[in-house]
Design an enzyme around this catalytic site. Structure first.
Site, PDB file in Angstrom:
ATOM      1  N   GLU A 121       0.809  -1.229   0.000  1.00 50.19           N
ATOM      2  CA  GLU A 121       0.000   0.000   0.000  1.00 50.19           C
ATOM      3  C   GLU A 121       0.840   1.276   0.000  1.00 50.19           C
ATOM      4  O   GLU A 121       0.302   2.369  -0.116  1.00 50.19           O
ATOM      5  CB  GLU A 121      -0.965   0.014   1.187  1.00 50.19           C
ATOM      6  CG  GLU A 121      -1.859  -1.220   1.291  1.00 50.19           C
ATOM      7  CD  GLU A 121      -2.516  -1.598  -0.024  1.00 50.19           C
ATOM      8  OE1 GLU A 121      -3.070  -0.710  -0.681  1.00 50.19           O
ATOM      9  OE2 GLU A 121      -2.459  -2.792  -0.388  1.00 50.19           O
ATOM     10  N   ARG A 159      15.292   7.501 -24.695  1.00 44.83           N
ATOM     11  CA  ARG A 159      15.281   8.038 -26.064  1.00 44.83           C
ATOM     12  C   ARG A 159      15.683   9.502 -26.119  1.00 44.83           C
ATOM     13  O   ARG A 159      15.809  10.060 -27.199  1.00 44.83           O
ATOM     14  CB  ARG A 159      13.906   7.819 -26.704  1.00 44.83           C
ATOM     15  CG  ARG A 159      12.771   8.474 -25.958  1.00 44.83           C
ATOM     16  CD  ARG A 159      11.438   8.054 -26.539  1.00 44.83           C
ATOM     17  NE  ARG A 159      11.208   8.513 -27.911  1.00 44.83           N
ATOM     18  CZ  ARG A 159      10.969   9.780 -28.239  1.00 44.83           C
ATOM     19  NH1 ARG A 159      10.925  10.708 -27.311  1.00 44.83           N
ATOM     20  NH2 ARG A 159      10.780  10.115 -29.499  1.00 44.83           N
TER      21      ARG A 159
HETATM   22  N1  4GX Z   1       2.281   6.602 -10.910  1.00 49.82           N
HETATM   23  N2  4GX Z   1       1.619   3.020  -7.990  1.00 49.82           N
HETATM   24  C1  4GX Z   1       3.243   3.026  -6.124  1.00 49.82           C
HETATM   25  C2  4GX Z   1       2.696   1.941  -4.026  1.00 49.82           C
HETATM   26  C3  4GX Z   1       2.005   2.971  -3.220  1.00 49.82           C
HETATM   27  C4  4GX Z   1       0.768   2.712  -2.662  1.00 49.82           C
HETATM   28  C5  4GX Z   1       0.117   3.695  -1.929  1.00 49.82           C
HETATM   29  C6  4GX Z   1       1.966   5.129  -2.308  1.00 49.82           C
HETATM   30  C7  4GX Z   1       0.722   4.893  -1.746  1.00 49.82           C
HETATM   31  C8  4GX Z   1       1.809   4.881  -9.639  1.00 49.82           C
HETATM   32  C9  4GX Z   1       1.293   5.842 -10.529  1.00 49.82           C
HETATM   33  C10 4GX Z   1       1.054   3.833  -8.940  1.00 49.82           C
HETATM   34  C11 4GX Z   1       0.792   2.086  -7.271  1.00 49.82           C
HETATM   35  C12 4GX Z   1       3.030   2.970  -7.641  1.00 49.82           C
HETATM   36  C13 4GX Z   1       1.025   2.161  -5.776  1.00 49.82           C
HETATM   37  N3  4GX Z   1       2.594   4.176  -3.022  1.00 49.82           N
HETATM   38  N4  4GX Z   1       3.105   5.127  -9.536  1.00 49.82           N
HETATM   39  N5  4GX Z   1       2.430   2.009  -5.468  1.00 49.82           N
HETATM   40  N6  4GX Z   1       0.015   5.985 -10.908  1.00 49.82           N
HETATM   41  O1  4GX Z   1      -0.117   3.704  -9.191  1.00 49.82           O
HETATM   42  O2  4GX Z   1       3.403   6.179 -10.304  1.00 49.82           O
END
Ligand code: 4GX
Length: 266
Positions: A121, A159
Protein backbone atom coordinates in the site's frame (compact mmCIF):
# COMPACT_ATOMS: atom_id res chain seq x y z
CA UNK A 1 22.98 8.28 -17.25
CA UNK A 2 22.92 5.78 -14.38
CA UNK A 3 19.55 4.67 -13.05
CA UNK A 4 19.15 2.62 -9.88
CA UNK A 5 15.79 1.00 -9.21
CA UNK A 6 14.67 -0.05 -5.75
CA UNK A 7 12.38 -3.03 -6.35
CA UNK A 8 11.23 -6.32 -4.85
CA UNK A 9 10.98 -7.66 -8.44
CA UNK A 10 14.30 -6.99 -10.21
CA UNK A 11 13.54 -9.73 -12.77
CA UNK A 12 10.51 -7.75 -13.91
CA UNK A 13 12.77 -4.78 -14.66
CA UNK A 14 15.56 -6.83 -16.27
CA UNK A 15 13.12 -8.65 -18.58
CA UNK A 16 11.88 -5.36 -19.99
CA UNK A 17 15.21 -3.71 -20.73
CA UNK A 18 16.71 -5.58 -23.69
CA UNK A 19 14.37 -4.38 -26.43
CA UNK A 20 14.12 -1.49 -28.86
CA UNK A 21 15.46 1.97 -28.16
CA UNK A 22 15.89 1.29 -24.43
CA UNK A 23 17.85 -1.90 -25.13
CA UNK A 24 20.07 0.01 -27.56
CA UNK A 25 20.73 2.81 -25.03
CA UNK A 26 21.96 0.21 -22.52
CA UNK A 27 24.00 -1.71 -25.10
CA UNK A 28 25.65 1.55 -26.20
CA UNK A 29 26.41 2.24 -22.53
CA UNK A 30 24.65 5.60 -22.68
CA UNK A 31 22.37 4.25 -19.94
CA UNK A 32 23.06 1.83 -17.11
CA UNK A 33 20.35 0.19 -15.02
CA UNK A 34 20.91 -1.53 -11.67
CA UNK A 35 18.36 -2.92 -9.28
CA UNK A 36 18.57 -2.94 -5.49
CA UNK A 37 16.22 -5.41 -3.82
CA UNK A 38 15.12 -4.59 -0.25
CA UNK A 39 14.82 -8.34 0.33
CA UNK A 40 18.62 -8.58 0.08
CA UNK A 41 18.84 -6.17 3.03
CA UNK A 42 16.30 -7.94 5.26
CA UNK A 43 18.15 -9.46 8.19
CA UNK A 44 15.56 -11.81 9.69
CA UNK A 45 15.36 -15.48 8.78
CA UNK A 46 12.31 -14.97 6.61
CA UNK A 47 13.75 -11.93 4.77
CA UNK A 48 10.59 -10.02 5.62
CA UNK A 49 9.93 -6.98 3.43
CA UNK A 50 6.40 -5.99 4.51
CA UNK A 51 4.99 -4.69 7.77
CA UNK A 52 1.63 -3.68 9.28
CA UNK A 53 0.45 -0.06 9.23
CA UNK A 54 0.15 1.80 12.53
CA UNK A 55 -3.47 2.73 13.07
CA UNK A 56 -4.63 -0.54 11.59
CA UNK A 57 -6.62 -1.10 8.46
CA UNK A 58 -6.20 -3.44 5.51
CA UNK A 59 -3.02 -3.95 3.56
CA UNK A 60 0.68 -3.84 4.34
CA UNK A 61 3.47 -1.30 3.93
CA UNK A 62 7.05 -1.89 2.87
CA UNK A 63 9.14 -2.72 5.93
CA UNK A 64 11.26 0.30 6.85
CA UNK A 65 14.71 -1.18 7.52
CA UNK A 66 15.27 -3.23 4.34
CA UNK A 67 13.85 -0.43 2.17
CA UNK A 68 16.01 2.18 3.91
CA UNK A 69 19.14 0.05 3.52
CA UNK A 70 18.45 -0.66 -0.16
CA UNK A 71 18.08 3.06 -0.91
CA UNK A 72 21.27 3.93 0.98
CA UNK A 73 23.14 1.12 -0.82
CA UNK A 74 22.01 2.61 -4.16
CA UNK A 75 23.12 6.08 -3.01
CA UNK A 76 26.56 4.76 -2.02
CA UNK A 77 26.96 2.91 -5.33
CA UNK A 78 25.85 6.00 -7.28
CA UNK A 79 28.40 8.13 -5.43
CA UNK A 80 31.19 5.61 -6.16
CA UNK A 81 30.28 5.54 -9.85
CA UNK A 82 30.00 9.28 -10.44
CA UNK A 83 30.72 11.37 -7.30
CA UNK A 84 27.61 13.63 -7.33
CA UNK A 85 24.52 12.77 -5.28
CA UNK A 86 21.79 10.90 -7.14
CA UNK A 87 18.29 12.34 -7.28
CA UNK A 88 15.87 10.05 -5.42
CA UNK A 89 12.40 9.74 -6.95
CA UNK A 90 9.46 7.84 -5.47
CA UNK A 91 6.80 6.74 -7.97
CA UNK A 92 3.30 7.14 -6.57
CA UNK A 93 -0.12 8.47 -7.53
CA UNK A 94 0.47 11.33 -5.02
CA UNK A 95 3.38 12.69 -7.06
CA UNK A 96 3.82 15.47 -9.58
CA UNK A 97 2.42 14.25 -12.88
CA UNK A 98 5.08 13.15 -15.35
CA UNK A 99 5.20 14.98 -18.67
CA UNK A 100 7.65 15.40 -21.55
CA UNK A 101 9.10 18.60 -20.07
CA UNK A 102 9.98 16.81 -16.81
CA UNK A 103 11.67 14.02 -18.81
CA UNK A 104 13.58 16.47 -21.00
CA UNK A 105 14.82 18.44 -17.95
CA UNK A 106 15.81 15.22 -16.17
CA UNK A 107 17.64 13.78 -19.19
CA UNK A 108 19.55 17.06 -19.51
CA UNK A 109 20.49 17.54 -15.85
CA UNK A 110 20.37 14.30 -13.84
CA UNK A 111 23.41 12.03 -14.23
CA UNK A 112 22.17 9.61 -11.60
CA UNK A 113 18.65 8.72 -10.64
CA UNK A 114 17.32 6.40 -7.95
CA UNK A 115 13.74 5.28 -8.63
CA UNK A 116 11.77 3.73 -5.80
CA UNK A 117 9.23 1.24 -7.16
CA UNK A 118 7.06 0.39 -4.19
CA UNK A 119 4.78 -2.60 -3.62
CA UNK A 120 1.92 -3.09 -1.14
CA UNK A 121 0.00 0.00 0.00
CA UNK A 122 2.97 2.34 0.16
CA UNK A 123 6.03 3.31 2.15
CA UNK A 124 6.53 4.91 5.57
CA UNK A 125 6.18 8.70 5.33
CA UNK A 126 9.46 9.23 7.23
CA UNK A 127 11.41 7.55 4.39
CA UNK A 128 9.81 9.99 1.97
CA UNK A 129 10.76 12.91 4.25
CA UNK A 130 14.35 11.84 4.82
CA UNK A 131 15.44 10.18 1.58
CA UNK A 132 13.11 11.17 -1.26
CA UNK A 133 13.79 14.32 -3.31
CA UNK A 134 10.76 14.15 -5.60
CA UNK A 135 7.53 12.17 -5.93
CA UNK A 136 6.33 11.50 -9.48
CA UNK A 137 3.11 9.98 -10.80
CA UNK A 138 2.65 8.57 -14.29
CA UNK A 139 -1.08 9.31 -14.20
CA UNK A 140 -4.30 9.22 -12.25
CA UNK A 141 -4.80 5.48 -11.93
CA UNK A 142 -3.62 2.86 -9.46
CA UNK A 143 -1.02 0.23 -10.33
CA UNK A 144 -0.23 -2.80 -8.19
CA UNK A 145 3.38 -1.68 -7.89
CA UNK A 146 5.79 1.02 -8.98
CA UNK A 147 7.86 -1.10 -11.40
CA UNK A 148 5.90 -0.29 -14.54
CA UNK A 149 5.82 3.39 -13.56
CA UNK A 150 9.61 3.29 -13.14
CA UNK A 151 9.93 1.64 -16.56
CA UNK A 152 7.80 4.38 -18.12
CA UNK A 153 10.29 6.91 -16.74
CA UNK A 154 13.30 4.84 -17.89
CA UNK A 155 11.88 4.31 -21.39
CA UNK A 156 10.97 7.98 -21.80
CA UNK A 157 14.43 9.07 -20.64
CA UNK A 158 16.37 6.53 -22.73
CA UNK A 159 15.28 8.04 -26.06
CA UNK A 160 16.29 11.53 -24.90
CA UNK A 161 19.92 10.67 -24.10
CA UNK A 162 22.46 12.05 -26.59
CA UNK A 163 23.27 9.62 -29.42
CA UNK A 164 20.55 7.06 -28.67
CA UNK A 165 18.17 8.01 -31.48
CA UNK A 166 19.36 8.16 -35.07
CA UNK A 167 18.64 11.24 -37.23
CA UNK A 168 15.58 9.60 -38.79
CA UNK A 169 13.96 8.97 -35.38
CA UNK A 170 15.16 12.20 -33.76
CA UNK A 171 13.36 13.33 -30.62
CA UNK A 172 13.43 16.85 -32.11
CA UNK A 173 10.46 15.72 -34.23
CA UNK A 174 8.36 14.95 -31.14
CA UNK A 175 5.19 16.96 -31.05
CA UNK A 176 5.90 17.88 -27.43
CA UNK A 177 9.30 19.29 -28.39
CA UNK A 178 9.97 22.96 -27.73
CA UNK A 179 10.64 24.97 -30.88
CA UNK A 180 9.10 22.59 -33.41
CA UNK A 181 6.15 24.04 -35.36
CA UNK A 182 3.99 21.27 -33.93
CA UNK A 183 5.20 22.00 -30.40
CA UNK A 184 2.49 21.34 -27.84
CA UNK A 185 0.15 19.78 -30.40
CA UNK A 186 -0.94 16.19 -30.92
CA UNK A 187 0.60 14.31 -33.81
CA UNK A 188 -1.03 14.36 -37.26
CA UNK A 189 -2.34 11.13 -38.89
CA UNK A 190 0.17 8.91 -40.72
CA UNK A 191 -0.21 6.74 -43.84
CA UNK A 192 1.92 4.11 -45.53
CA UNK A 193 1.37 1.75 -48.49
CA UNK A 194 -0.93 0.68 -50.06
CA UNK A 195 -2.47 3.78 -51.61
CA UNK A 196 -5.84 2.05 -51.37
CA UNK A 197 -6.64 -0.59 -48.73
CA UNK A 198 -8.29 -3.66 -50.30
CA UNK A 199 -12.09 -3.31 -50.50
CA UNK A 200 -12.49 -6.30 -48.16
CA UNK A 201 -10.36 -4.55 -45.51
CA UNK A 202 -12.28 -1.28 -45.72
CA UNK A 203 -11.31 0.29 -49.06
CA UNK A 204 -9.97 3.58 -47.64
CA UNK A 205 -7.53 5.71 -49.62
CA UNK A 206 -4.62 7.97 -48.61
CA UNK A 207 -5.34 11.75 -48.48
CA UNK A 208 -4.44 13.07 -51.98
CA UNK A 209 -2.15 15.83 -50.72
CA UNK A 210 0.31 13.27 -49.30
CA UNK A 211 0.78 11.83 -52.82
CA UNK A 212 1.20 15.25 -54.47
CA UNK A 213 4.91 15.72 -53.79
CA UNK A 214 4.15 19.34 -52.83
CA UNK A 215 6.12 19.56 -49.56
CA UNK A 216 4.72 22.92 -48.56
CA UNK A 217 1.14 21.74 -49.02
CA UNK A 218 1.94 18.55 -47.09
CA UNK A 219 3.46 20.49 -44.19
CA UNK A 220 0.42 22.79 -44.14
CA UNK A 221 -1.99 19.80 -44.16
CA UNK A 222 -0.13 18.07 -41.33
CA UNK A 223 -0.09 21.19 -39.18
CA UNK A 224 -3.81 21.65 -39.83
CA UNK A 225 -4.53 18.03 -38.81
CA UNK A 226 -2.42 18.46 -35.66
CA UNK A 227 -4.31 21.62 -34.74
CA UNK A 228 -7.68 20.03 -35.48
CA UNK A 229 -7.03 16.87 -33.50
CA UNK A 230 -5.74 18.87 -30.57
CA UNK A 231 -8.89 21.01 -30.71
CA UNK A 232 -11.09 17.90 -30.77
CA UNK A 233 -9.24 15.70 -28.30
CA UNK A 234 -7.12 17.90 -26.02
CA UNK A 235 -8.55 21.44 -25.94
CA UNK A 236 -6.56 21.96 -22.70
CA UNK A 237 -3.29 21.73 -24.69
CA UNK A 238 -4.61 24.25 -27.22
CA UNK A 239 -5.48 26.73 -24.45
CA UNK A 240 -1.91 26.50 -23.11
CA UNK A 241 -0.48 27.05 -26.60
CA UNK A 242 -2.59 30.13 -27.31
CA UNK A 243 -1.19 31.75 -24.14
CA UNK A 244 2.38 31.33 -25.48
CA UNK A 245 2.67 34.10 -28.07
CA UNK A 246 5.85 32.48 -29.50
CA UNK A 247 3.85 29.36 -30.39
CA UNK A 248 0.62 30.88 -31.69
CA UNK A 249 0.32 32.90 -34.89
CA UNK A 250 -2.11 33.88 -37.65
CA UNK A 251 -1.14 30.85 -39.75
CA UNK A 252 -2.16 28.44 -36.99
CA UNK A 253 -5.34 30.37 -36.23
CA UNK A 254 -6.23 30.28 -39.96
CA UNK A 255 -5.51 26.55 -40.36
CA UNK A 256 -7.57 25.72 -37.26
CA UNK A 257 -10.44 27.85 -38.55
CA UNK A 258 -10.27 25.90 -41.86
CA UNK A 259 -10.30 22.59 -39.97
CA UNK A 260 -13.28 23.64 -37.86
CA UNK A 261 -15.22 24.82 -40.93
CA UNK A 262 -14.61 21.48 -42.71
CA UNK A 263 -15.41 19.51 -39.56
CA UNK A 264 -18.67 21.37 -38.94
CA UNK A 265 -19.80 20.95 -42.57
CA UNK A 266 -19.26 17.15 -42.44
N1 4GX B 1 2.28 6.60 -10.91
N2 4GX B 1 1.62 3.02 -7.99
C1 4GX B 1 3.24 3.03 -6.12
C2 4GX B 1 2.70 1.94 -4.03
C3 4GX B 1 2.00 2.97 -3.22
C4 4GX B 1 0.77 2.71 -2.66
C5 4GX B 1 0.12 3.69 -1.93
C6 4GX B 1 1.97 5.13 -2.31
C7 4GX B 1 0.72 4.89 -1.75
C8 4GX B 1 1.81 4.88 -9.64
C9 4GX B 1 1.29 5.84 -10.53
C10 4GX B 1 1.05 3.83 -8.94
C11 4GX B 1 0.79 2.09 -7.27
C12 4GX B 1 3.03 2.97 -7.64
C13 4GX B 1 1.02 2.16 -5.78
N3 4GX B 1 2.59 4.18 -3.02
N4 4GX B 1 3.10 5.13 -9.54
N5 4GX B 1 2.43 2.01 -5.47
N6 4GX B 1 0.02 5.98 -10.91
O1 4GX B 1 -0.12 3.70 -9.19
O2 4GX B 1 3.40 6.18 -10.30
Amino acid sequence: MNIYIITLFPELIQQATSFGVLGRAIKQQRLSLRCFNPRDYAEDNHHTVDDRPYGGGPGMLMKVEPLYKAIVAAQITAKQVSQDAAKVVYLSPQGQQLNQQLLVNTAATAKDLILIAGRYEGIDERIIESLVDEEWSIGDYVLSGGEFAAMVVVDGLSRLLPGVLGDDESALQDSFMQGSDIHGLLDYPHYTRPEKIAEIMGGQTVPQVLLSGDHQAIQRWRLKQSLGRTWLRRPDLLDVLKEETSNWDDEKAGLLAEFKAEYNSK
